[in-house]
Design a protein around this motif. Structure first.
Motif, mmCIF file in Angstrom:
data_model
loop_
_atom_site.group_PDB
_atom_site.id
_atom_site.type_symbol
_atom_site.label_atom_id
_atom_site.label_comp_id
_atom_site.label_asym_id
_atom_site.label_seq_id
_atom_site.Cartn_x
_atom_site.Cartn_y
_atom_site.Cartn_z
ATOM 1 N N THR A 169 0.820 -1.218 0.000
ATOM 2 C CA THR A 169 0.000 0.000 0.000
ATOM 3 C C THR A 169 0.850 1.263 0.000
ATOM 4 O O THR A 169 0.375 2.340 -0.354
ATOM 5 C CB THR A 169 -0.916 0.040 1.234
ATOM 6 N N HIS B 161 -6.037 1.768 -1.763
ATOM 7 C CA HIS B 161 -6.043 1.227 -0.396
ATOM 8 C C HIS B 161 -7.067 1.967 0.475
ATOM 9 O O HIS B 161 -7.822 1.351 1.227
ATOM 10 C CB HIS B 161 -4.640 1.353 0.196
ATOM 11 N N VAL C 175 -5.938 -4.511 1.329
ATOM 12 C CA VAL C 175 -5.363 -4.603 -0.019
ATOM 13 C C VAL C 175 -6.239 -5.548 -0.835
ATOM 14 O O VAL C 175 -6.549 -6.654 -0.390
ATOM 15 C CB VAL C 175 -3.914 -5.139 0.021
#
Length: 656
Positions: free
Chosen positions: A185, A278, A255
């Motif tokens: 992320t 994200h 995710v």
């Protein structure tokens, strides 16, 4: 070029530097309007942080950090923290090189809470008066300008020296901290920090913090790659089970691992590892009802945690296409994919045909990945119930509290947040057809009595109801566990075992049906060539064939399938070479006699552990220290396991 992340470039004349910075700090805290005048003499990162602290109303005379976590809360946090599990061995390893330097190493979470501290006891005692200890809040909003909190806010490494700390109580300190970024992320998930008293200041500690943060990120990348591969496999299994549904799978770090492309488009989600994506996913997971508002052509069914090896790894979101005319029956076409010419597989297919028309429970046993569900689907296809539902439920993937409602359904008002009209259970959905109870050994023992009643009486009641529902369902159960051993341990009911075990057979491992390895490989090569739009007619190189026939395939067909998918993706020629396989297979030395011992006396869990140890030993060149650290066990424990599994080092490799 000047490094603006550093405060001290030389350890000469530190006392005068402390006095100089103290004077600038006093000018700011007594009159914050001096911001403009100080811009040329105070580092921008420090001055901006002071300004943020002043606007937040932080007391510059503050002497101590504040408590953020109780010892119980800290212990609970650490038990679930991927960051802590990845970072602790690295911190412990480097600690020896810091003895005598006057520095402590700290690990901090994304909000600035200290979660781990390593250092010499006398230095720790000196820091105690400032509450520099685990569980304390070192965020910028709680402790003012400090390397931990300020590096998290700025997302950049920083050294904070003496009076550069906004709070006077921390002026005796010197700190160097680097943020730690999530490898996928890219958001800040913590910070690594080196702290001591300012006479111990060294410029190189900031570089050390950056290096350590990068090492932790690399370790996390390894952890998450393994985790996401497992979630990918979970997703593919789900797409087979919920053929008339659309599925999304997320990790527990928000995710997106995989999902139905049409559904992703409807939700305006992308399979991109970006921070913005994200944040979108995090928002959806925090408020699952928002799924319904964002995808009008899909009906959101539920969001469930994904449990793999009893560990929560992520979430699965199930949607039904509103325009779909198909029923909720999870039927399967005549593509059972039970490929092979071995006597073992032919015998299984013959047995399946013999028992297909019998309404007696069937128990399938065998290792993970051998294709037990495919066999259950084949029984459904060749039976008189082939036009009726085939419902599958994984008893090990559903929370204990939810299994009852999943199997038997519930009436309106039974659960807070449940459907107003109530809900059918899997047995009710499967009425007239077949229900496949995968991983039956994972079913909680207090629910097993309800299943026993269904098998005996052919009836059940929904949760919250007194009404009996009659059903006609053929039950096929499967497990990779030793149910008889579980009975001895009090984990499985003996009467349920005998009820399920009327007809049973063991699905052989791939190694036990070696002549099927090449035909199965050819099937998957063609399948993946089509999936990835590769026109080549793939085939195995002769050396690869020989390797496939000599390798033990501990993960069975599932492992073979994954290896071939990897090979098709990375191959640019029609021939699949060993180098195209996943790294652990490409580097596997078949001449090493690691598997010569007879393993029949080991449980499935022991076999899995043995195979993992073997793989790590080969990958590390028999580096005992590295393998014990990877497994998070003592070297002495690893040596005992080597003896237990008769794993011997090849003469050409040196044990370290």
């Amino acid at each position: 070029m000047k490094n603006y992340f550093l405060s001290i470039f030389s350890t000469q004349d530190l006392h005068s530097k402390v006095s100089e910075i103290k004077h600038k700090w006093e000018k700011f805290v007594t009159n914050p309007s001096n911001y403009t005048n100080l811009q040329t003499v105070v580092r921008r990162q420090i001055l901006d942080s002071w300004s943020r602290c002043q606007s937040m109303g932080i007391n510059p005379e503050q002497k101590q950090a504040r408590t953020a976590l109780t010892s119980f809360e800290l212990e609970k946090l650490l038990s679930k923290s991927d960051l802590y599990l990845a970072a602790k061995p690295i911190i412990d390893h480097i600690y020896d090189t810091l003895i005598g330097t006057g520095y402590l190493i700290t690990l901090n979470d994304e909000s600035g809470k200290m979660i781990y501290l390593k250092g010499e006891p006398d230095i720790m005692r000196k820091m105690e008066k400032m509450n520099f200890s685990p569980g304390m809040d070192w965020s910028e909003g709680a402790a003012g300008t400090n390397a931990i909190g300020t590096s998290i806010v700025s997302k950049k490494p920083i050294q904070v020296f003496s009076a550069e700390h906004f709070c006077e109580g921390f002026h005796p300190m010197t700190c160097s901290s680097s943020p730690i970024f999530h490898p996928y992320t890219k958001n800040v998930i913590g910070a690594i920090d080196f702290t001591g008293l300012w006479p111990s200041t060294q410029p190189h500690t900031l570089g050390l913090a950056v290096s350590l943060a990068q090492m932790i990120e690399q370790q996390l990348l390894t952890v998450y790659r393994t985790k996401y591969r497992q979630l990918e496999e979970y997703y593919h299994q789900c797409t087979l089970k919920w053929r008339d549904h659309s599925v999304l799978v997320f990790s527990n770090e928000s995710v997106l691992v995989d999902g139905d492309p049409t559904l992703l488009n409807a939700l305006n989600l992308k399979k991109e590892l970006t921070f913005d994506n994200h944040l979108k996913i995090k928002e959806l997971l925090q408020n699952p009802s928002s799924f319904m508002n964002k995808a009008e052509e899909f009906q959101f069914s539920y969001l469930n945690p994904i449990m793999i090896n009893k560990e929560e790894m992520g979430y699965i979101a199930i949607f039904k296409n509103k325009s779909s005319t198909s029923s909720s029956m999870l039927t399967h076409s005549k593509e059972h994919h039970l490929i092979g010419e071995s006597a073992e597989i032919k015998n299984i297919l013959h047995k399946c045909q013999q028992i297909a028309s019998i309404n007696t429970p069937i128990l399938l046993t065998g290792e993970t990945g051998t294709g037990k569900e495919l066999i259950a689907r084949y029984i459904h296809e060749v039976s008189s119930k082939s036009d009726k539902p085939f419902i599958t439920i994984n008893c090990g993937a559903i929370q204990k509290e939810l299994i009852g409602s999943e199997l038997f359904g519930y009436e309106s008002g039974t659960f807070t947040g449940g459907k107003k009209e109530g809900k059918k259970g899997k047995f009710e959905e499967a009425n007239g057809g077949i229900i496949f109870l995968d991983e039956i050994g994972e079913m909680p023992i207090d629910l097993q009595v309800h299943l026993l009643r269904v098998l005996q009486e052919k009836e059940f009641t929904r949760l919250g109801s007194s009404k009996t529902i009659k059903i006609d369902v053929k039950v096929i159960a499967a497990t990779n566990r030793n149910l008889e051993a579980m009975i001895e341990e009090g984990l499985f009911r003996k009467d349920l075992f005998f009820r399920l075990n009327v007809i049973s057979f063991t699905v052989p491992s791939l190694w036990e049906r070696k002549e099927d390895i090449i035909p199965i490989s050819d099937y998957y090569l063609a399948l993946f060539a089509k999936k990835y739009n590769k026109p080549l007619p793939f085939h195995l190189e002769e050396k690869t064939k020989n390797f496939f026939l000599s390798y033990k395939w501990p993960g069975n067909i599932r492992e073979l399938r994954n290896a071939l998918e990897h090979a098709v993706i990375f191959s640019s020629s029609a021939e699949i070479e060993k180098s195209h396989l996943p790294d652990y297979l490409a580097s596997f030395q078949t001449q090493q006699s690691l598997s010569e011992v007879e393993h029949s006396s080991f449980s499935i869990t022991e076999k899995a552990e043995m195979e993992l140890i073997k793989k790590l030993l080969i990958q590390s060149g028999w580096n005992i220290s590295a393998v014990s650290k990877e497994l998070k066990i003592a070297r002495s424990t690893l040596y005992r396991k080597l003896i237990k599994y008769n794993l011997k080092e090849p003469r050409s490799v040196k044990v370290q």
